[in-house]
Each structure stands twice: as C-alpha cells, then as structure tokens.
Design a protein around this motif. Structure first.
Motif, PDB file in Angstrom:
ATOM      1  N   UNK A  99       0.825  -1.208   0.000  1.00 30.40           N
ATOM      2  CA  UNK A  99       0.000   0.000   0.000  1.00 30.40           C
ATOM      3  C   UNK A  99       0.860   1.260   0.000  1.00 30.40           C
ATOM      4  N   UNK A 100       1.972   1.217   0.721  1.00 35.09           N
ATOM      5  CA  UNK A 100       2.842   2.395   0.783  1.00 35.09           C
ATOM      6  C   UNK A 100       3.621   2.572  -0.514  1.00 35.09           C
ATOM      7  N   UNK A 101       4.189   1.492  -1.048  1.00 32.57           N
ATOM      8  CA  UNK A 101       5.027   1.592  -2.247  1.00 32.57           C
ATOM      9  C   UNK A 101       4.216   1.915  -3.500  1.00 32.57           C
ATOM     10  N   UNK A 102       2.978   1.421  -3.582  1.00 36.93           N
ATOM     11  CA  UNK A 102       2.156   1.626  -4.776  1.00 36.93           C
ATOM     12  C   UNK A 102       1.100   2.711  -4.573  1.00 36.93           C
ATOM     13  N   UNK A 103       1.360   3.638  -3.678  1.00 38.81           N
ATOM     14  CA  UNK A 103       0.351   4.653  -3.368  1.00 38.81           C
ATOM     15  C   UNK A 103       0.129   5.587  -4.561  1.00 38.81           C
ATOM     16  N   UNK A 104      -1.160   5.882  -4.801  1.00 34.00           N
ATOM     17  CA  UNK A 104      -1.549   6.873  -5.803  1.00 34.00           C
ATOM     18  C   UNK A 104      -2.911   7.422  -5.414  1.00 34.00           C
ATOM     19  N   UNK A 105      -3.255   8.571  -5.993  1.00 32.99           N
ATOM     20  CA  UNK A 105      -4.526   9.204  -5.644  1.00 32.99           C
ATOM     21  C   UNK A 105      -5.702   8.328  -6.052  1.00 32.99           C
ATOM     22  N   UNK A 106      -5.625   7.744  -7.246  1.00 31.85           N
ATOM     23  CA  UNK A 106      -6.736   6.907  -7.716  1.00 31.85           C
ATOM     24  C   UNK A 106      -6.931   5.693  -6.816  1.00 31.85           C
ATOM     25  N   UNK A 107      -5.816   5.064  -6.419  1.00 35.96           N
ATOM     26  CA  UNK A 107      -5.936   3.905  -5.531  1.00 35.96           C
ATOM     27  C   UNK A 107      -6.448   4.320  -4.154  1.00 35.96           C
ATOM     28  N   UNK A 108      -6.056   5.518  -3.707  1.00 31.19           N
ATOM     29  CA  UNK A 108      -6.558   6.002  -2.421  1.00 31.19           C
ATOM     30  C   UNK A 108      -8.062   6.218  -2.474  1.00 31.19           C
TER      31      UNK A 108
ATOM     32  N   UNK B  12     -10.872   4.346  -0.317  1.00 31.27           N
ATOM     33  CA  UNK B  12     -11.880   5.059   0.469  1.00 31.27           C
ATOM     34  C   UNK B  12     -13.282   4.584   0.118  1.00 31.27           C
ATOM     35  N   UNK B  13     -13.509   4.319  -1.186  1.00 27.48           N
ATOM     36  CA  UNK B  13     -14.817   3.806  -1.584  1.00 27.48           C
ATOM     37  C   UNK B  13     -15.100   2.438  -0.997  1.00 27.48           C
TER      38      UNK B  13
ATOM     39  N   UNK C 121     -18.110   1.493   1.531  1.00 25.75           N
ATOM     40  CA  UNK C 121     -19.039   0.388   1.294  1.00 25.75           C
ATOM     41  C   UNK C 121     -19.062  -0.567   2.485  1.00 25.75           C
ATOM     42  N   UNK C 122     -17.879  -0.814   3.070  1.00 26.22           N
ATOM     43  CA  UNK C 122     -17.823  -1.687   4.249  1.00 26.22           C
ATOM     44  C   UNK C 122     -18.584  -1.076   5.413  1.00 26.22           C
ATOM     45  N   UNK C 123     -18.490   0.256   5.555  1.00 25.38           N
ATOM     46  CA  UNK C 123     -19.225   0.933   6.626  1.00 25.38           C
ATOM     47  C   UNK C 123     -20.727   0.757   6.438  1.00 25.38           C
ATOM     48  N   UNK C 124     -21.191   0.961   5.205  1.00 25.08           N
ATOM     49  CA  UNK C 124     -22.626   0.831   4.934  1.00 25.08           C
ATOM     50  C   UNK C 124     -23.096  -0.596   5.194  1.00 25.08           C
ATOM     51  N   UNK C 125     -22.325  -1.574   4.704  1.00 25.20           N
ATOM     52  CA  UNK C 125     -22.714  -2.976   4.899  1.00 25.20           C
ATOM     53  C   UNK C 125     -22.737  -3.325   6.390  1.00 25.20           C
ATOM     54  N   UNK C 126     -21.721  -2.855   7.131  1.00 25.89           N
ATOM     55  CA  UNK C 126     -21.663  -3.156   8.564  1.00 25.89           C
ATOM     56  C   UNK C 126     -22.855  -2.561   9.298  1.00 25.89           C
TER      57      UNK C 126
END
Length: 538
Positions: free
Chosen positions: A57-66, A70-71, A75-80
């Motif tokens: 996650x640290x080495x391949x960090x990018x805005x799109x992946x972030x 976050x999405x 989604x996990x929050x909504x499902x939980x």
C-alpha cells in the motif's frame, strides 16, 4: 458460557382451562445502536487488510488507488451498519418479576434468560463512542459460570440507570428473608434509592470527597453527579484522587518495568529494521500496533482508577471508575468468595493497598473490571472496604492483623511455612495462617500479596504429591471456592494433613444452606438488606 438456549419452535399452548399470564412487553434497544456496534466490524477489516498489505500500500500509493480504497471502506461501513441494523431489529429484551430475558438472532434465533434468584449484580458500562452519543450498556451478571451474563446494549444513559435499579429490585425480591412478605420486600426495594439519598445527606460533611482532578475540594452537587455518573448516594467508602493514582503508578515497579521493557523492545525492532532494510515509512506503520499496545496498557492502568469512587448502598457496594470508558458496578455484601490484598514495595511508605475480589458468576478480573474494588487505597479506605464486604477474620483487631501480614517478614508471622531448602524463595516469603474466620496465605517479594478465603466459602480441598514432593516430605494443597482456587505449595506433610482435615470439615459444615441465617456477615455491611446467597455460590 452464556445462559442461552436455542429457540426450537413456538411454545406449547396452555392446557385447556388454564389462564395465560399476561406477557411482559418486549423492548428494543436504542435505534442508533447499529452505529455504535457497526464500526467494530469496519475497524477489524481495515486492520487485517492493512497489516497484511502495508508495504504494498505504501510503495504503490496513488490518488486513484486512495479513492478506490476510500470507496471500499465506505461500502464496508454501509454494509456493517445494515447488518447491525438487521441484528438490532430482531433483538428484544424484557424485565419481569421472574427475571431478565434477551431474544436475539435472525436466521438462528436464541433466547438468553437470567432467573431473578441467580442475578449476582448489574453493571452499567459506557464505552467512549456510546458515551458521546449518550448511550450505555447494561450487563447482568449471573451465578453459575465465569462468563454467565446478559448484555443489553445500548440504551439511553438515564434509561440504563432505571433499568439497573429495576433489575436489582427484582433480584432483591427473589431473596426475601423468611417471615417477610413480598410486598414488604418490594416496598423496601422501591425505597432503597431514597434511603441511600437520606444516608448521603446524613453523612454529608463527615466524609472527604475528592473530585477527579485530585484537588480534594467538594464539587457542586450537579457537577459531582455528572463526574461520578450519578454514583452520589450512600455512605462514602473510598475515593481516589488523580494525584494519588499517578503517584501509585510511578511507585509500581511492575508497571515501570513493563513500560521500560516495551520501549526497549520497540527500540530494538526499529534499530534492526533500519540496519537490515533502512528507514522506511512502511516499517513505522508495521510497528504502530506494538506502540499502540504499549499506549493502551498505560491508558488502561490510568483508567482503572480514574475517578474511582465506592459507596455503601442498600444494594451493596457500588463503584464507579473510568476516564474515556466509564462503568458502574454493584457487589452485594456477603457474596465475595475470596479477597486478594496487594501492596507493592514502594507503596509501603504511604500505606497504599489494592484489593480485588472473587464473586461467583462475575468473570471480570481485568484492571478496569468489577472485581477491582479498591485500585489504590489508604489504610482507612482498606478497612472500610473490607468491613463492608468481608466477614470478621476472628482476631481482636482484623485491620491490625492484616497490616502485620502485609508488613512483617515471613519468619515473624506465626503460621505454616515450607521446610524444604530447595524452595529458598518461598521459605522467606510465603506463610499460611488459619484464623477462626478465614484461611490466609501471604506471598511475594517486591509485591506482597495476602489471599483471604473465608472458611465458610470453602467448597473442596485437594492434596497432591509429586515425586519431588514425596522425597522432600511436603504436599501441595488446593482450596476450591466458587470462581477460583487458592494453591499452596510445599507444605510440611503433617501440617498439610491437619490443615486439609480442618478445611474439609469446614466445607461440610459451615455452609449449610438451611443455616443461611447464621452465616457470617460483614460487620459494616447493611446486613438487613443484603441478599442471601443462592445455592449456586455455596
């Protein structure tokens, strides 16, 4: 094991002509309970994913992946929350004259039931998030097992206090003394809060009250009620100022050694990581859980005594503690099976002492649990706490005898000690004393601990002998009480046999249920309203 049983189907209808008792209305917990419980699922998922893929996650960090991450988290929050909401809808509870029931489950349904005769205590817990939302959890402790309890989570804080009093009232009516009508018992239970308030007014000005900031000044009534979560009724027994709490931690060698070793371990791990792979942000993130564990340990020590106050009420000893997460607990007088009195080396000068207890059905022995009845108290608070919870030891001055056991060298205490030179530490620290009211075992080098087992609480004794013990002429003795055992090692053979015979006779004769009116009671406890022990805690 929770006292639950599977709901296999609808109950059988009543026999013809029988009248069906009116069913108690069932209630749901607070509607925003899913928000309080759902976040735990999200945190667990994020923690597992991060721990396993932190370097990538640290080495391949990018805005799109972030944004994608976050999405996914959203989604996990909504499902939980949705899953928690479904579970909340099918969870109901009810309190009636027979006890407390809790129904849960969507596909596989279950019923949990706490009969009123087996209710040991009721605690109100306020975790940080629930506290910010004005909610609280009510836990009903049940005799019969280490993890026997019902959790009603979450309800409004004011409703939680009313629910606690109602459940305690139901439990008190189940233990109505012989010769007293249920109506009288019910009236006494209903008047108990007012009686506590009257007692508090009568004793106002005679007890020192310290605010949680440790200033020792009396707080205004409304502020004090807020700071102590409403635990302001009844006679004051102990209160711990913040200054004393902090000084006690600084003087606790076990706590200091644990902190130093943890910090050294983190330093070594960071040094090895830099030496092998060089400094990287991923390494720091990977070690963050270990650092968080150290901080949690320190915070837990502070929170276990922060704002602690205990009072004697008609429902027993009531305690409050906590900083971010607060809780209030009740322990009825005469229900304690075992006491543990602890005094570290650097606590001996100011005469500070910590007391924990064992109560049948309550398995909450962490530092912030109900079994810690005095995190760090003065000699006067020690005497008041034991006087309200423990039956007399049978000496002319029980508090002086206890102080002698805590301060004197083992060879200066008249009792049973191991004769084996092989156990050279135990020979100098451990001693067992049999008093008219209790069996006492003193141990410890830097931290002296006195274990007190009331003789009428003993259920069974066991002698054991290994090959080495047989050669040395010693035996090991285990004393069993409800909830925990006391183990005494390397006792001389003749002393072990004599002690075993005496305690076995106590187990047979001192705890007959038919003689419960003559059971020893705490000298300072409100014995007139203290509940009688049920057969489960014999």
């Amino acid at each position: 094991m929770n006292p639950s049983e599977a709901e296999n189907g609808p109950e059988a209808p009543n026999a013809p002509g029988a009248e069906r008792a009116p069913e108690t209305p069932r209630r749901r917990t607070h509607p925003i309970t899913p928000l309080v419980t759902g976040w735990k699922i999200v945190v667990a998922i994020v923690a597992v994913v991060s721990a396993q893929n932190i370097a990538r996650l640290v080495n391949d960090f990018s805005v799109s992946k972030a944004l994608i991450g976050a999405g996914v988290i959203l989604a996990a929050v909504v499902i939980a929350i949705v899953l928690s909401a479904i579970s909340w809808w099918f969870m109901t509870y009810a309190v009636d004259e027979e006890g407390v029931s809790l129904h849960t489950g969507v596909i596989s349904k279950s019923r949990e039931y706490a009969p009123r005769a087996r209710i040991e205590s009721v605690s109100v817990e306020r975790p940080l998030l629930a506290r910010l939302l004005g909610l609280a959890k009510v836990r009903v402790e049940i005799a019969g097992g280490g993890e026997s309890y019902l959790d009603i989570e979450y309800v409004k804080s004011a409703d939680a206090e009313q629910l606690r009093q109602r459940i305690l009232g139901v439990a008190a009516r189940a233990r109505t003394p012989e010769g007293e009508s249920p109506d009288q018992s019910e009236g006494a239970a209903a008047d108990a809060p007012q009686a506590d308030r009257d007692a508090a007014h009568r004793t106002e000005g005679t007890h020192e009250t310290s605010t949680v900031d440790g200033t020792g000044e009396d707080a205004p009534g409304a502020l004090q009620k807020l700071l102590y979560d409403g635990v302001t009724d009844g006679d004051m027994i102990a209160t711990i100022p913040t200054g004393r709490l902090v000084r006690s931690l600084v003087r606790d060698l076990g706590f200091l050694v644990g902190i130093v070793m943890s910090i050294l371990g983190l330093g070594v791990a960071i040094g090895l990581g830099i030496w092998t792979d060089g400094f990287s942000f991923a390494m720091i993130i990977a070690l963050a859980p270990a650092a968080f564990t150290v901080l949690k340990y320190v915070f837990g020590k502070i929170e276990s005594g922060w704002g602690f106050v205990s009072r004697d009420t008609d429902r027993g000893l009531r305690m409050r503690r906590g900083l971010a997460n607060t809780r209030t607990d009740n322990i009825a007088s005469g229900r304690v099976q075992r006491f543990s009195v602890r005094r570290p080396l650097l606590w001996r000068t100011p005469d500070w002492t910590a007391v924990t207890v064992t109560v049948a059905g309550i398995d909450d022995d962490d530092e912030n649990g109900a079994q810690s009845v005095l995190p760090v108290g003065t000699r006067e608070e020690l005497g008041a706490t034991l006087g309200h919870l423990a039956a007399p030891l049978g000496t002319d001055d029980d508090l002086a005898a206890l102080e002698h056991l805590l301060t004197a060298k083992a060879r200066e205490i008249h009792g049973i000690r191991t004769p084996a030179r092989l156990f050279w530490i135990s020979r100098r620290t451990d001693v067992t004393v049999l008093l008219p009211g209790a069996l006492i075992h003193r141990s410890g080098i830097l931290t002296r601990t006195v274990e007190i087992v009331p003789r009428e609480r003993i259920q069974q004794t066991t002698l054991s002998e290994g090959p080495l013990s047989r050669r040395l002429g010693v035996l090991d003795l285990a004393v069993h009480v409800a909830g925990e055992d006391l183990h005494i090692s390397a006792i001389p053979l003749q002393d072990a046999l004599a002690l075993h015979g005496t305690l076995a006779r106590d187990a047979r004769t001192l705890r007959r249920y038919r003689d419960r009116e003559q059971w020893p009671q705490p000298i300072l406890g409100r014995s007139s309203t203290a509940p009688h022990a049920s057969q489960e805690d014999r």
